[in-house]
Design a protein around this motif. Structure first.
Motif, PDB file in Angstrom:
ATOM      1  N   ALA A  49     -49.593   3.366  -8.772  1.00 41.51           N
ATOM      2  CA  ALA A  49     -50.807   3.040  -9.371  1.00 41.51           C
ATOM      3  C   ALA A  49     -50.763   2.042 -10.577  1.00 41.51           C
ATOM      4  O   ALA A  49     -51.650   1.153 -10.676  1.00 41.51           O
ATOM      5  N   GLU A  50     -49.903   2.388 -11.223  1.00 44.49           N
ATOM      6  CA  GLU A  50     -49.791   1.575 -12.724  1.00 44.49           C
ATOM      7  C   GLU A  50     -49.323  -0.176 -12.193  1.00 44.49           C
ATOM      8  O   GLU A  50     -49.975  -0.990 -12.784  1.00 44.49           O
ATOM      9  N   LEU A  51     -48.635  -0.156 -11.376  1.00 47.78           N
ATOM     10  CA  LEU A  51     -48.020  -1.218 -11.073  1.00 47.78           C
ATOM     11  C   LEU A  51     -48.919  -2.069 -10.212  1.00 47.78           C
ATOM     12  O   LEU A  51     -49.116  -3.271 -10.189  1.00 47.78           O
ATOM     13  N   GLY A  52     -49.646  -1.475  -9.347  1.00 41.63           N
ATOM     14  CA  GLY A  52     -50.615  -1.960  -8.624  1.00 41.63           C
ATOM     15  C   GLY A  52     -51.964  -2.335  -9.360  1.00 41.63           C
ATOM     16  O   GLY A  52     -52.378  -3.571  -8.921  1.00 41.63           O
ATOM     17  N   THR A  53     -52.345  -1.552 -10.379  1.00 40.37           N
ATOM     18  CA  THR A  53     -53.174  -2.189 -11.310  1.00 40.37           C
ATOM     19  C   THR A  53     -52.901  -3.304 -11.786  1.00 40.37           C
ATOM     20  O   THR A  53     -53.798  -4.312 -12.043  1.00 40.37           O
ATOM     21  N   MET A  54     -51.662  -3.559 -12.295  1.00 35.80           N
ATOM     22  CA  MET A  54     -51.005  -4.614 -12.962  1.00 35.80           C
ATOM     23  C   MET A  54     -50.934  -5.843 -12.038  1.00 35.80           C
ATOM     24  O   MET A  54     -51.352  -7.168 -12.321  1.00 35.80           O
ATOM     25  N   GLN A  55     -50.986  -5.573 -10.841  1.00 31.20           N
ATOM     26  CA  GLN A  55     -50.947  -6.700  -9.766  1.00 31.20           C
ATOM     27  C   GLN A  55     -52.380  -7.334  -9.601  1.00 31.20           C
ATOM     28  O   GLN A  55     -52.692  -8.391  -9.481  1.00 31.20           O
ATOM     29  N   VAL A  56     -53.366  -6.087  -9.724  1.00 29.92           N
ATOM     30  CA  VAL A  56     -54.717  -6.552  -9.548  1.00 29.92           C
ATOM     31  C   VAL A  56     -55.142  -7.543 -10.493  1.00 29.92           C
ATOM     32  O   VAL A  56     -55.865  -8.521 -10.419  1.00 29.92           O
ATOM     33  N   ASN A  57     -54.701  -7.010 -11.831  1.00 32.10           N
ATOM     34  CA  ASN A  57     -55.139  -7.701 -12.811  1.00 32.10           C
ATOM     35  C   ASN A  57     -54.236  -8.956 -13.099  1.00 32.10           C
ATOM     36  O   ASN A  57     -54.379  -9.602 -14.402  1.00 32.10           O
ATOM     37  N   GLU A  58     -53.221  -9.320 -12.427  1.00 29.90           N
ATOM     38  CA  GLU A  58     -52.504 -10.546 -12.589  1.00 29.90           C
ATOM     39  C   GLU A  58     -51.669 -10.524 -13.673  1.00 29.90           C
ATOM     40  O   GLU A  58     -51.213 -11.546 -14.094  1.00 29.90           O
ATOM     41  N   GLU A  59     -51.087  -9.343 -14.171  1.00 29.67           N
ATOM     42  CA  GLU A  59     -50.243  -9.337 -14.975  1.00 29.67           C
ATOM     43  C   GLU A  59     -48.862  -9.573 -14.860  1.00 29.67           C
ATOM     44  O   GLU A  59     -48.015 -10.033 -15.298  1.00 29.67           O
ATOM     45  N   ILE A  60     -48.468  -9.118 -13.540  1.00 32.67           N
ATOM     46  CA  ILE A  60     -47.139  -9.540 -13.045  1.00 32.67           C
ATOM     47  C   ILE A  60     -47.029 -10.925 -12.766  1.00 32.67           C
ATOM     48  O   ILE A  60     -45.914 -11.431 -13.182  1.00 32.67           O
ATOM     49  N   ASP A  61     -48.035 -11.729 -12.463  1.00 32.39           N
ATOM     50  CA  ASP A  61     -47.890 -13.107 -12.337  1.00 32.39           C
ATOM     51  C   ASP A  61     -47.732 -13.622 -13.569  1.00 32.39           C
ATOM     52  O   ASP A  61     -47.193 -14.488 -13.846  1.00 32.39           O
ATOM     53  N   ALA A  62     -48.443 -12.873 -14.578  1.00 34.67           N
ATOM     54  CA  ALA A  62     -48.325 -13.506 -16.161  1.00 34.67           C
ATOM     55  C   ALA A  62     -46.804 -13.343 -16.628  1.00 34.67           C
ATOM     56  O   ALA A  62     -46.434 -14.147 -17.029  1.00 34.67           O
ATOM     57  N   LEU A  63     -46.230 -12.341 -16.183  1.00 36.23           N
ATOM     58  CA  LEU A  63     -44.844 -11.893 -16.409  1.00 36.23           C
ATOM     59  C   LEU A  63     -44.070 -13.086 -15.974  1.00 36.23           C
ATOM     60  O   LEU A  63     -43.121 -13.800 -16.659  1.00 36.23           O
ATOM     61  N   ARG A  64     -44.232 -13.640 -14.659  1.00 41.64           N
ATOM     62  CA  ARG A  64     -43.309 -14.371 -14.143  1.00 41.64           C
ATOM     63  C   ARG A  64     -43.732 -15.903 -14.750  1.00 41.64           C
ATOM     64  O   ARG A  64     -42.735 -16.704 -14.941  1.00 41.64           O
ATOM     65  N   THR A  65     -44.712 -16.122 -14.992  1.00 40.95           N
ATOM     66  CA  THR A  65     -45.353 -17.287 -15.644  1.00 40.95           C
ATOM     67  C   THR A  65     -44.258 -17.593 -17.105  1.00 40.95           C
ATOM     68  O   THR A  65     -43.930 -18.606 -17.328  1.00 40.95           O
ATOM     69  N   PHE A  66     -44.405 -16.424 -17.699  1.00 38.01           N
ATOM     70  CA  PHE A  66     -43.710 -16.558 -19.100  1.00 38.01           C
ATOM     71  C   PHE A  66     -42.119 -16.392 -18.863  1.00 38.01           C
ATOM     72  O   PHE A  66     -41.353 -16.282 -19.743  1.00 38.01           O
ATOM     73  N   GLY A  67     -41.572 -16.536 -17.698  1.00 36.99           N
ATOM     74  CA  GLY A  67     -40.097 -16.486 -17.544  1.00 36.99           C
ATOM     75  C   GLY A  67     -39.573 -15.121 -17.289  1.00 36.99           C
ATOM     76  O   GLY A  67     -38.447 -14.951 -17.377  1.00 36.99           O
ATOM     77  N   PHE A  68     -40.348 -14.033 -17.249  1.00 35.67           N
ATOM     78  CA  PHE A  68     -39.531 -12.383 -17.654  1.00 35.67           C
ATOM     79  C   PHE A  68     -39.593 -12.329 -15.980  1.00 35.67           C
ATOM     80  O   PHE A  68     -40.428 -12.463 -14.898  1.00 35.67           O
ATOM     81  N   SER A  69     -38.447 -11.501 -15.706  1.00 36.19           N
ATOM     82  CA  SER A  69     -38.421 -10.748 -14.145  1.00 36.19           C
ATOM     83  C   SER A  69     -39.297  -9.479 -14.161  1.00 36.19           C
ATOM     84  O   SER A  69     -38.784  -8.578 -14.850  1.00 36.19           O
ATOM     85  N   PRO A  70     -40.155  -9.428 -13.256  1.00 28.03           N
ATOM     86  CA  PRO A  70     -40.877  -8.253 -13.129  1.00 28.03           C
ATOM     87  C   PRO A  70     -40.147  -7.105 -12.763  1.00 28.03           C
ATOM     88  O   PRO A  70     -40.333  -5.699 -13.273  1.00 28.03           O
TER      89      PRO A  70
END
Length: 368
Positions: free
Chosen positions: A225-246
């Motif tokens: 649920a936590e990671l799915g919500t982060m996926q919906v809010n595009e937080e995981i995409d933001a991590l990739r944009t900043f160069g972090f490995s999700p």
């Protein structure tokens, strides 16, 4: 319905709403199809008291029949609103392919779609396992990037906060095992062996299985649920944009927390299960408390304890990976988050059962 001088007049009256049954159009079809056919189709609606989309639907069906028989319609007798809507519908033709059509998919096509979906699922799983492996190698080399404070919070969540439910379930499982064993053993005067049944069952496998199922429904679902919500809010995409490995930043600390806590929770579940058997043995079977504990200690080999820890460690890895995998592969909607959470629990429990069977067969082969 009346015809005069080549004009077929349809008279509407009463209420035309969607909750009323539709009239039969067979007489109208017969009147339009006779020879000689009427030249004009007129409408009379002065007696209509109420109407909605049902009235428009019937008018459209009648106009379609008139067009098929080459009869010219006259809409002047319809209510002004209905006339305007019908004229607008004629001016804007229906887009090809817009209507939903129930098409039967061929059997081989469905089988091919299922096979492709299964292969895609295996590919995604292997891709995720590869990312987790690389993250673990980066952790071993001291290059993994994640928040240490977040790791301690996850450890507390997976460990301390899970103690109440693990205590209750393990105690009840021990009580049930002891009670079922007592019913049979009391027939032979061998009540003392209740301690053996409860001790071996809890320490070897039941403690680990019950803890794994609890953590699958509690922590694994929370991860999804936590990671799915982060996926919906595009937080995981933001991590990739900043160069972090999700995988390193989100999945790795959750796996570490659950793998560290599962063996400790398993030991605690073993103790609570033995306590449940102790309650039944002492207060129901009237066994001496010291005798019960001594017999438990003597009848449970140390190898069973290590087998239980192996079970719990494997279950920790499986539950964490199932929850994180479903969360990372979640869609971008609230429905997808719910589906990911459900799939995480189902996948975790299925993986626990399969792993238990494999470990049991392996222990039987090597004679442990």
């Amino acid at each position: 319905m009346a015809e005069s001088d080549g004009v077929l007049t349809l008279t509407f009256s009463g209420t035309w709403r969607i909750d009323r049954p539709s009239p039969d159009l067979s007489p109208i079809r017969a009147a339009l199809g006779k020879s000689p056919a009427p030249k004009t189709l007129a409408f009379e609606s002065a007696k209509v008291t109420d109407w909605d989309s049902r009235f428009l639907t019937q008018c459209r069906a009648i106009l379609a029949l008139a067009k098929a028989h080459g009869v010219t319609p006259d809409l002047s007798g319809l209510p002004a609103g209905a006339k305007s809507l019908l004229e607008l519908a004629e001016k804007v033709p229906e887009r090809q392919g817009a209507a939903r059509k129930e098409a039967s998919t061929p059997f081989l096509t469905r089988v091919a779609d299922m096979a492709f979906g299964a292969w895609q699922g295996v590919h995604n799983l292997l891709d995720f396992v590869g990312d987790v492996t690389l993250a673990c190698l980066a952790l071993a080399g001291g290059r993994a990037v994640f928040q240490r404070s977040n790791l301690f919070a996850l450890i507390y969540q997976a460990g301390v906060e899970a103690l109440p439910i693990v205590s209750l379930i393990s105690l009840l499982v021990g009580l049930i095992l002891a009670f079922v064993g007592a019913i049979q053993l009391s027939q032979f005067g061998a009540q003392i062996y209740v301690s053996t049944i409860v001790g071996i069952a809890m320490v070897r496998v039941m403690g680990a299985i019950m803890t794994g199922i609890i953590m699958a429904g509690r922590t694994g679902a929370a991860y999804a649920a936590e990671l799915g919500t982060m996926q919906v809010n595009e937080e995981i995409d933001a991590l990739r944009t900043f160069g972090f490995s999700p995988t390193q930043f989100l999945v790795l600390p959750r796996m570490i927390a659950l793998v560290l806590m599962m063996p400790l929770l398993c030991i605690y579940a073993d103790i609570m299960g033995i306590l449940g058997g102790f309650i039944v043995g002492v207060f129901m079977l009237k066994i001496n408390p010291i005798q019960y504990l001594t017999h438990t200690w003597q009848s449970v080999p140390l190898a069973n304890f290590w087998i239980g820890l192996v079970h719990s460690t494997v279950f920790g890895v499986l539950v964490a990976m199932a929850g994180c995998y479903r969360g990372m592969r979640c869609g971008r909607s609230a429905l997808a988050v719910g589906q990911a959470t459900t799939a995480a629990v189902v996948t975790s429990i299925l993986a626990i059962i399969i792993a238990t069977a494999i470990i049991t067969v392996a222990c039987n082969i090597i004679g442990v």
